[in-house]
Scaffold this active site. Structure first.
Site, PDB file in Angstrom:
ATOM      1  N   ASN A  99       8.089  22.031  20.414  1.00  0.00           N
ATOM      2  CA  ASN A  99       8.424  21.972  21.763  1.00  0.00           C
ATOM      3  C   ASN A  99       8.091  22.536  22.613  1.00  0.00           C
ATOM      4  O   ASN A  99       7.869  23.759  22.297  1.00  0.00           O
ATOM      5  CB  ASN A  99      10.163  21.123  22.055  1.00  0.00           C
ATOM      6  CG  ASN A  99      10.899  22.079  21.306  1.00  0.00           C
ATOM      7  OD1 ASN A  99      11.014  22.691  21.058  1.00  0.00           O
ATOM      8  ND2 ASN A  99      12.471  21.390  22.685  1.00  0.00           N
ATOM      9  N   GLU A 137       8.344  22.929  26.732  1.00  0.00           N
ATOM     10  CA  GLU A 137       8.986  22.175  27.450  1.00  0.00           C
ATOM     11  C   GLU A 137       8.343  23.003  28.969  1.00  0.00           C
ATOM     12  O   GLU A 137       7.811  24.014  28.986  1.00  0.00           O
ATOM     13  CB  GLU A 137      10.933  22.577  28.229  1.00  0.00           C
ATOM     14  CG  GLU A 137      10.766  22.104  27.141  1.00  0.00           C
ATOM     15  CD  GLU A 137      12.997  21.949  26.470  1.00  0.00           C
ATOM     16  OE1 GLU A 137      12.700  23.011  27.344  1.00  0.00           O
ATOM     17  OE2 GLU A 137      13.209  21.204  26.340  1.00  0.00           O
ATOM     18  N   GLU A 171       7.232  16.642  16.925  1.00  0.00           N
ATOM     19  CA  GLU A 171       6.238  15.846  16.697  1.00  0.00           C
ATOM     20  C   GLU A 171       4.486  16.320  16.945  1.00  0.00           C
ATOM     21  O   GLU A 171       3.654  16.179  16.028  1.00  0.00           O
ATOM     22  CB  GLU A 171       6.571  14.575  15.502  1.00  0.00           C
ATOM     23  CG  GLU A 171       7.548  14.819  15.424  1.00  0.00           C
ATOM     24  CD  GLU A 171       9.462  15.168  16.378  1.00  0.00           C
ATOM     25  OE1 GLU A 171       9.173  15.779  17.702  1.00  0.00           O
ATOM     26  OE2 GLU A 171      10.295  14.898  16.415  1.00  0.00           O
ATOM     27  N   CYS A 203      12.036  10.974  19.065  1.00  0.00           N
ATOM     28  CA  CYS A 203      12.153  10.075  20.326  1.00  0.00           C
ATOM     29  C   CYS A 203      11.253   9.127  19.684  1.00  0.00           C
ATOM     30  O   CYS A 203      10.379   8.322  18.690  1.00  0.00           O
ATOM     31  CB  CYS A 203      12.309  10.778  21.457  1.00  0.00           C
ATOM     32  SG  CYS A 203      10.034  11.503  21.387  1.00  0.00           S
ATOM     33  N   CYS A 223       7.252   9.690  19.752  1.00  0.00           N
ATOM     34  CA  CYS A 223       7.234  10.747  19.132  1.00  0.00           C
ATOM     35  C   CYS A 223       6.932  10.032  17.068  1.00  0.00           C
ATOM     36  O   CYS A 223       6.452   9.440  16.734  1.00  0.00           O
ATOM     37  CB  CYS A 223       7.934  11.907  17.766  1.00  0.00           C
ATOM     38  SG  CYS A 223       7.788  13.195  19.423  1.00  0.00           S
TER      39      CYS A 223
HETATM   40  N1  THU Z   1      11.869  16.822  21.154  1.00  0.00           N
HETATM   41  C1  THU Z   1      11.119  17.016  19.760  1.00  0.00           C
HETATM   42  O1  THU Z   1      10.541  17.952  20.039  1.00  0.00           O
HETATM   43  N2  THU Z   1      11.547  16.359  18.362  1.00  0.00           N
HETATM   44  C2  THU Z   1      12.257  15.400  19.172  1.00  0.00           C
HETATM   45  O2  THU Z   1      11.985  15.023  17.765  1.00  0.00           O
HETATM   46  C3  THU Z   1      13.748  15.033  19.529  1.00  0.00           C
HETATM   47  C4  THU Z   1      13.733  16.144  20.555  1.00  0.00           C
HETATM   48  C5  THU Z   1      12.561  18.013  22.103  1.00  0.00           C
HETATM   49  C6  THU Z   1      12.127  17.739  23.531  1.00  0.00           C
HETATM   50  C7  THU Z   1      12.580  18.066  24.304  1.00  0.00           C
HETATM   51  O3  THU Z   1      12.056  19.274  24.831  1.00  0.00           O
HETATM   52  C8  THU Z   1      14.016  18.573  24.159  1.00  0.00           C
HETATM   53  O4  THU Z   1      13.605  18.224  22.638  1.00  0.00           O
HETATM   54  C9  THU Z   1      15.121  18.196  24.175  1.00  0.00           C
HETATM   55  O5  THU Z   1      14.413  16.565  24.660  1.00  0.00           O
END
Ligand code: THU
Length: 135
Positions: free
Chosen positions: A44, A46, A57, A88, A91
């Protein structure tokens, strides 16, 4: 776990270390195995403008597509949480775009707890290209 599953897990664990998550502090790693057998990883990323952040993902899928592949047969997602991290909704849709319904998805915690599911179980009744008018 078979050695091929171990490889996928190792890739997800390793890329998670590179996650850029200064806001949520929630680092996620994902690895997908393409139909050709190559593993692509993503974390991830941000952003101070929160909605611009991207999921692990999405990063793994983008790497696969950038390499010229459009089918994933397996994925592994890992995060430091009490239960295996559920992808989520967005994804789930992204995984469904590039996988058959029976593609195996393993969700994991850093403590070694895993949960195996499939793309079809994660997103039943998904909207896909069949619903588009493609004449
Ligand atoms: N996040 C993911 O990268 N994948 C997931 O399956 C769930 C959430 C990340 C998004 C964000 O950067 C952090 O987790 C908190 O939501």
């Amino acid at each position: 776990m078979s050695s091929s599953a171990d490889t996928l897990k190792a890739a997800a664990q390793a890329v998670r270390e590179n996650a850029y998550a200064p806001y949520s502090k929630f680092k996620v790693g994902a690895a997908v195995r393409s139909a050709s057998g190559v593993i692509y990883a993503g974390c991830n990323v941000e952003n101070a403008a929160y909605p611009e952040g991207t999921c692990a993902e999405a990063g793994a899928i983008a790497a696969m597509v950038a390499a010229g592949e459009t089918e994933l047969v397996e994925a592994f997602v890992i995060a430091d949480c009490p239960a295996p991290v559920p992808p989520c909704g967005g994804c789930r849709q992204k995984l469904a775009e590039f996988a058959k319904g029976d593609a195996k998805i393993t969700l994991a915690t850093m403590d070694g707890v895993t949960s195996e599911t499939t793309v079809g179980d994660l997103l039943p009744g998904s909207f896909d290209a069949d619903f588009l008018d493609q004449d």
